[in-house]
Scaffold this motif. Structure first.
Motif, PDB file in Angstrom:
ATOM      1  N   THR A   1      -4.877  -5.136   1.606  1.00 42.37           N
ATOM      2  CA  THR A   1      -4.958  -3.767   1.146  1.00 42.37           C
ATOM      3  C   THR A   1      -6.395  -3.450   0.755  1.00 42.37           C
ATOM      4  O   THR A   1      -7.043  -4.244   0.067  1.00 42.37           O
ATOM      5  N   THR A   2      -6.901  -2.309   1.195  1.00 43.22           N
ATOM      6  CA  THR A   2      -8.230  -1.850   0.824  1.00 43.22           C
ATOM      7  C   THR A   2      -8.101  -0.403   0.337  1.00 43.22           C
ATOM      8  O   THR A   2      -7.064   0.220   0.542  1.00 43.22           O
ATOM      9  N   PRO A   3      -9.132   0.152  -0.272  1.00 38.89           N
ATOM     10  CA  PRO A   3      -9.065   1.563  -0.668  1.00 38.89           C
ATOM     11  C   PRO A   3      -8.919   2.513   0.527  1.00 38.89           C
ATOM     12  O   PRO A   3      -8.498   3.643   0.376  1.00 38.89           O
ATOM     13  N   TRP A   4      -9.268   2.056   1.735  1.00 33.59           N
ATOM     14  CA  TRP A   4      -9.265   2.904   2.922  1.00 33.59           C
ATOM     15  C   TRP A   4      -8.006   2.744   3.777  1.00 33.59           C
ATOM     16  O   TRP A   4      -7.805   3.477   4.723  1.00 33.59           O
ATOM     17  N   GLY A   5      -7.174   1.766   3.466  1.00 30.38           N
ATOM     18  CA  GLY A   5      -5.970   1.507   4.253  1.00 30.38           C
ATOM     19  C   GLY A   5      -5.622   0.029   4.209  1.00 30.38           C
ATOM     20  O   GLY A   5      -6.063  -0.695   3.326  1.00 30.38           O
TER      21      GLY A   5
ATOM     22  N   LYS B   1      -4.559   3.450   8.575  1.00 30.12           N
ATOM     23  CA  LYS B   1      -4.857   4.504   7.606  1.00 30.12           C
ATOM     24  C   LYS B   1      -3.673   5.444   7.529  1.00 30.12           C
ATOM     25  O   LYS B   1      -2.938   5.621   8.495  1.00 30.12           O
TER      26      LYS B   1
ATOM     27  N   PHE C   1      -6.047  -3.481   6.074  1.00 31.36           N
ATOM     28  CA  PHE C   1      -6.863  -4.205   7.042  1.00 31.36           C
ATOM     29  C   PHE C   1      -5.996  -5.219   7.775  1.00 31.36           C
ATOM     30  O   PHE C   1      -5.251  -5.977   7.147  1.00 31.36           O
TER      31      PHE C   1
ATOM     32  N   MET D   1      -7.588  -1.193  11.209  1.00 28.40           N
ATOM     33  CA  MET D   1      -7.270  -0.592   9.921  1.00 28.40           C
ATOM     34  C   MET D   1      -6.107   0.372  10.132  1.00 28.40           C
ATOM     35  O   MET D   1      -6.140   1.200  11.044  1.00 28.40           O
TER      36      MET D   1
ATOM     37  N   THR E   1      -0.514   7.447   4.831  1.00 27.00           N
ATOM     38  CA  THR E   1       0.464   7.119   3.805  1.00 27.00           C
ATOM     39  C   THR E   1       1.904   7.146   4.326  1.00 27.00           C
ATOM     40  O   THR E   1       2.828   6.897   3.568  1.00 27.00           O
TER      41      THR E   1
ATOM     42  N   LYS F   1       0.854  -1.184   0.000  1.00 27.61           N
ATOM     43  CA  LYS F   1       0.000   0.000   0.000  1.00 27.61           C
ATOM     44  C   LYS F   1       0.884   1.227   0.000  1.00 27.61           C
ATOM     45  O   LYS F   1       1.832   1.316   0.783  1.00 27.61           O
ATOM     46  N   ASP F   2       0.622   2.169  -0.884  1.00 25.77           N
ATOM     47  CA  ASP F   2       1.345   3.441  -0.954  1.00 25.77           C
ATOM     48  C   ASP F   2       2.852   3.224  -1.084  1.00 25.77           C
ATOM     49  O   ASP F   2       3.652   3.885  -0.416  1.00 25.77           O
TER      50      ASP F   2
END
Length: 167
Positions: free
Chosen positions: A141-145, A158, A147, A156, A160, A82-83
Motif C-alpha cells: 500500500t502506498t499513498p498513491w495506490g 489507482k 504497488f 500501480m 478506490t 487500501k480503501d
C-alpha cells in the motif's frame, strides 16, 4: 486487535504472539518453508502464506477467512489493505500474476460479479502480464495506490473502486 501491542513471530513451522507479559502463545502452525504476510484490517490480523486459505486472529482465536455464504478467500502469497478493501496477490491456483480485491468494508467478499465494471463496491480481479513467466513478488500500500511488483516490471493500482480503478 484490542489495542494491546503484540509481537508476532514466525519460527520454523509455528506462528507465535506475545505482549511480553507472559510466555509466547501459539497462534497456529504454518508450512516451514512459507513466508508469512500479514495485514491489520477490520479489527483483525490477517495472514497469508501462499499455501492455504488466508486466516485471521481476532485477539482471542484464529479462523480461516470464509464469507457468510461459505465462500473462501483465495489462497494467496501477499496481502495489502487500501480503501477498506483487502488485496490478495500471487494466487497459486489462479495465476501468479493475479491480484484479487475484496469488496469494501470486509475481507470475506471475493466473488466477482458479471457486471463488475458497472458496480463500484464489488470484488474485482486484475492480471498483470500473465504471460511474461514472472510472478508477483511484492504487494504494498502506498499513498498513491497499491504497488504490484514483479521481478522485471512494476504496476500501480489507482482508484478506490471498480468505477475509478486505473492500472
Amino acid at each position: 486487535p484490542s489495542g494491546t501491542r503484540y509481537l508476532i513471530a514466525h519460527a520454523s513451522n509455528t506462528l507465535y504472539r506475545t505482549d511480553f507479559s507472559a510466555a509466547a502463545v501459539v497462534l497456529g502452525s504454518v508450512t516451514a518453508a512459507a513466508s508469512i504476510n500479514s495485514i491489520p484490517a477490520f479489527g483483525n490480523r490477517y495472514f497469508a502464506d501462499g499455501v492455504r486459505v488466508p486466516w485471521y486472529w481476532d485477539g482471542s482465536s484464529t479462523a480461516t477467512l470464509v464469507s457468510a455464504s461459505g465462500a473462501q478467500a483465495p489462497i494467496c502469497t501477499y496481502m495489502a489493505l487500501k480503501d477498506a478493501r483487502v488485496f490478495c496477490a500471487n494466487i497459486p491456483v489462479e495465476g501468479r500474476s493475479r491480484v484479487r480485491i475484496s469488496s469494501t468494508g470486509g475481507a470475506g467478499y471475493w466473488v466477482v460479479p458479471a457486471d463488475v465494471s458497472a458496480v463500484d463496491n464489488t470484488p474485482n480481479t486484475f492480471d498483470f502480464a500473465p504471460d511474461d513467466g514472472d510472478s508477483i513478488q511484492c504487494l504494498a500500500t502506498t499513498p498513491w495506490g497499491v504497488f504490484v511488483g514483479k521481478r522485471y516490471s512494476s504496476w500501480m493500482i489507482k482508484g478506490t473502486g471498480n468505477l475509478s480503478y486505473e492500472l
